[in-house]
Design a protein around this motif. Structure first.
Motif, mmCIF file in Angstrom:
data_model
loop_
_atom_site.group_PDB
_atom_site.id
_atom_site.type_symbol
_atom_site.label_atom_id
_atom_site.label_comp_id
_atom_site.label_asym_id
_atom_site.label_seq_id
_atom_site.Cartn_x
_atom_site.Cartn_y
_atom_site.Cartn_z
ATOM 1 N N SER A 142 -35.471 -103.521 23.199
ATOM 2 C CA SER A 142 -36.941 -103.502 23.232
ATOM 3 C C SER A 142 -37.558 -104.245 22.043
ATOM 4 C CB SER A 142 -37.449 -102.055 23.251
ATOM 5 O OG SER A 142 -37.070 -101.379 22.068
ATOM 6 N N ARG A 143 -36.724 -104.762 21.150
ATOM 7 C CA ARG A 143 -37.243 -105.508 19.998
ATOM 8 C C ARG A 143 -37.912 -106.803 20.448
ATOM 9 N NH1 ARG A 143 -32.473 -106.516 15.912
ATOM 10 N NH2 ARG A 143 -34.115 -107.741 14.898
ATOM 11 N N SER A 144 -38.859 -107.284 19.648
ATOM 12 C CA SER A 144 -39.524 -108.556 19.939
ATOM 13 C C SER A 144 -38.549 -109.710 19.746
ATOM 14 C CB SER A 144 -40.722 -108.740 19.017
ATOM 15 O OG SER A 144 -41.233 -110.059 19.123
ATOM 16 N N ILE A 145 -38.670 -110.695 20.604
ATOM 17 C CA ILE A 145 -37.793 -111.857 20.506
ATOM 18 C C ILE A 145 -38.021 -112.604 19.200
ATOM 19 C CG2 ILE A 145 -39.254 -113.645 21.546
ATOM 20 C CD1 ILE A 145 -35.569 -112.926 22.340
ATOM 21 N N GLN A 146 -39.209 -112.433 18.601
ATOM 22 C CA GLN A 146 -39.512 -113.100 17.338
ATOM 23 C C GLN A 146 -38.629 -112.612 16.202
ATOM 24 O OE1 GLN A 146 -43.890 -114.062 16.692
ATOM 25 N NE2 GLN A 146 -44.087 -112.426 18.209
ATOM 26 N N ASP A 147 -38.055 -111.410 16.383
ATOM 27 C CA ASP A 147 -37.209 -110.842 15.338
ATOM 28 C C ASP A 147 -35.843 -111.521 15.255
ATOM 29 O OD1 ASP A 147 -39.218 -109.069 14.782
ATOM 30 O OD2 ASP A 147 -38.349 -107.422 15.961
ATOM 31 N N ILE A 148 -35.399 -112.150 16.342
ATOM 32 C CA ILE A 148 -34.054 -112.721 16.346
ATOM 33 C C ILE A 148 -34.030 -114.233 16.606
ATOM 34 C CG2 ILE A 148 -33.095 -110.531 17.169
ATOM 35 C CD1 ILE A 148 -32.633 -111.944 19.878
ATOM 36 N N MET A 149 -35.160 -114.822 16.982
ATOM 37 C CA MET A 149 -35.146 -116.254 17.300
ATOM 38 C C MET A 149 -34.958 -117.085 16.040
ATOM 39 S SD MET A 149 -39.175 -117.091 18.069
ATOM 40 C CE MET A 149 -40.395 -117.151 16.740
ATOM 41 N N SER A 150 -34.401 -118.285 16.216
ATOM 42 C CA SER A 150 -34.222 -119.225 15.111
ATOM 43 C C SER A 150 -35.495 -120.053 14.929
ATOM 44 C CB SER A 150 -33.045 -120.160 15.402
ATOM 45 O OG SER A 150 -31.843 -119.441 15.553
ATOM 46 N N LYS A 151 -35.904 -120.224 13.692
ATOM 47 C CA LYS A 151 -37.089 -121.002 13.381
ATOM 48 C C LYS A 151 -37.000 -121.473 11.924
ATOM 49 C CE LYS A 151 -39.671 -116.834 12.184
ATOM 50 N NZ LYS A 151 -40.859 -116.013 12.384
ATOM 51 N N PRO A 152 -37.677 -122.564 11.553
ATOM 52 C CA PRO A 152 -38.357 -123.514 12.452
ATOM 53 C C PRO A 152 -37.339 -124.277 13.291
ATOM 54 C CG PRO A 152 -38.259 -124.396 10.243
ATOM 55 C CD PRO A 152 -37.716 -123.003 10.157
ATOM 56 N N VAL A 153 -37.817 -124.944 14.330
ATOM 57 C CA VAL A 153 -36.935 -125.608 15.287
ATOM 58 C C VAL A 153 -36.988 -127.118 15.099
ATOM 59 C CG1 VAL A 153 -36.396 -125.923 17.729
ATOM 60 C CG2 VAL A 153 -37.357 -123.752 16.931
ATOM 61 N N VAL A 154 -35.814 -127.727 15.008
ATOM 62 C CA VAL A 154 -35.723 -129.189 14.996
ATOM 63 C C VAL A 154 -35.923 -129.675 16.430
ATOM 64 C CG1 VAL A 154 -34.249 -131.194 14.554
ATOM 65 C CG2 VAL A 154 -34.165 -129.194 13.026
ATOM 66 N N THR A 155 -36.783 -130.645 16.620
ATOM 67 C CA THR A 155 -37.073 -131.171 17.961
ATOM 68 C C THR A 155 -36.863 -132.681 17.986
ATOM 69 O OG1 THR A 155 -39.428 -131.508 17.487
ATOM 70 C CG2 THR A 155 -38.768 -129.356 18.366
ATOM 71 N N THR A 156 -36.914 -133.243 19.175
ATOM 72 C CA THR A 156 -36.855 -134.691 19.333
ATOM 73 C C THR A 156 -37.962 -135.129 20.277
ATOM 74 O OG1 THR A 156 -35.400 -136.563 19.847
ATOM 75 C CG2 THR A 156 -35.231 -134.629 21.285
ATOM 76 N N HIS A 157 -38.099 -136.437 20.443
ATOM 77 C CA HIS A 157 -39.177 -137.014 21.246
ATOM 78 C C HIS A 157 -38.576 -137.673 22.483
ATOM 79 C CE1 HIS A 157 -42.528 -139.735 22.330
ATOM 80 N NE2 HIS A 157 -43.296 -138.865 21.703
ATOM 81 N N PRO A 158 -39.283 -137.669 23.613
ATOM 82 C CA PRO A 158 -38.722 -138.269 24.833
ATOM 83 C C PRO A 158 -38.401 -139.756 24.702
ATOM 84 C CG PRO A 158 -41.022 -137.646 25.155
ATOM 85 C CD PRO A 158 -40.576 -137.012 23.888
#
Length: 216
Positions: A71-87
Motif C-alpha cells: 500500500s506504500r506510494s510508488i514515489q517511495d521506491i521509484m528511481s529519480k531523477p531519470v536520465v532520458t533521451t530524445h526521439p
C-alpha cells in the motif's frame, strides 16, 4: 538510425499516487520490467523496476507486513531523477549511454513529455538490423590499412562482381592500430570469386579464413 525508429510508443505508465501493489500488478500483467512514473502533463517523475518492487517487498511469510508494503506510494521506491533521451537522438549515442551507465531502459522525451521507451532488447534488435544479420547474406571480414579512401576501393571489388552490399561496419584491428577490419554482409551464396579477387591485393581476408589463423 534514430531512437524514434526503434522506440516503443505504447507505454505502460503509473501516476505518482499509485501504490507498490499497482506497480506489481502492471509488471506482471504486461510482462515488463520497468514502468515510468508520470504526472498529468506526461512529465517523467521517476521510474520503477521489478527489482525496486522486489527490494521493497519483505518475506512472503509475513502477510501483515506485505499488506503495509504493497500500500506504500510508488514515489517511495521509484528511481529519480531519470536520465532520458530524445526521439531524434542517434542509436549509436544512446548505445553509449546504455553501456556507460549500465541502464536497462531509457524513457524517450520530447518537449518535456514522455513519447516512448527504449530498452536493451530494442537496442539489440536495432544492432541486428544495422549489421544485416536478419536477411539472407554472407559475411566477409577484410583487414585493410586505416587510410582515406580505402572503403571506396574495397567496395569497387563487389561492384565489379555485381554483388550487392547489405551492410558494412568497421572496427580497429586489435593487434595493429594502423589497420582496421571492414565487416561486409553481401548478397551472394558463393563469395569465393570475390574472395579470390582480394587475394591478389594488399587487403587480407580474415573471414571465412579466420579459423585458419592461430588459436587464441
Amino acid at each position: 538510425m534514430l531512437v524514434k525508429d526503434i522506440m516503443k510508443k505504447e507505454i505502460v505508465t503509473l501516476s505518482p499516487d499509485a501504490t507498490v501493489s499497482d506497480a506489481l500488478q502492471l509488471l506482471q500483467q504486461h510482462n515488463i520490467r520497468h514502468i515510468p512514473v508520470i504526472n498529468q502533463e506526461k512529465r517523467v517523475l521517476g521510474i520503477v523496476s521489478d527489482r525496486d518492487v522486489r527490494d521493497a517487498s519483505p518475506s512472503i511469510l509475513d502477510d501483515e507486513i506485505n499488506k503495509e508494503v504493497l500500500s506504500r506510494s510508488i514515489q517511495d521506491i521509484m528511481s529519480k531523477p531519470v536520465v532520458t533521451t530524445h526521439p531524434y537522438e542517434f542509436f549509436e549515442e544512446v548505445a553509449t549511454i546504455f553501456y556507460q551507465r549500465e541502464f536497462a531502459c531509457l524513457p524517450v522525451v520530447k518537449n518535456h513529455q514522455l513519447v516512448g521507451m527504449i530498452t536493451e532488447k530494442d537496442m539489440l534488435y536495432a544492432f541486428i538490423q544495422l549489421t544485416g544479420t536478419h536477411s539472407p547474406s554472407t559475411q566477409l571480414e577484410i583487414k585493410v590499412p586505416d587510410r582515406i579512401g580505402v572503403l571506396s576501393d574495397v567496395c569497387q571489388y563487389f561492384t565489379n562482381r555485381n554483388i550487392k552490399i547489405v551492410s558494412v561496419y568497421s572496427y580497429p584491428d586489435p593487434i595493429e592500430p594502423e589497420y582496421k577490419v571492414l565487416v561486409f554482409r553481401i548478397q551472394t551464396m558463393n563469395p569465393m570469386p570475390v574472395v579470390n579477387d582480394f587475394q591478389q591485393t594488399e587487403y587480407q581476408i580474415l573471414y571465412p579464413y579466420r579459423e585458419d589463423q592461430d588459436e587464441i
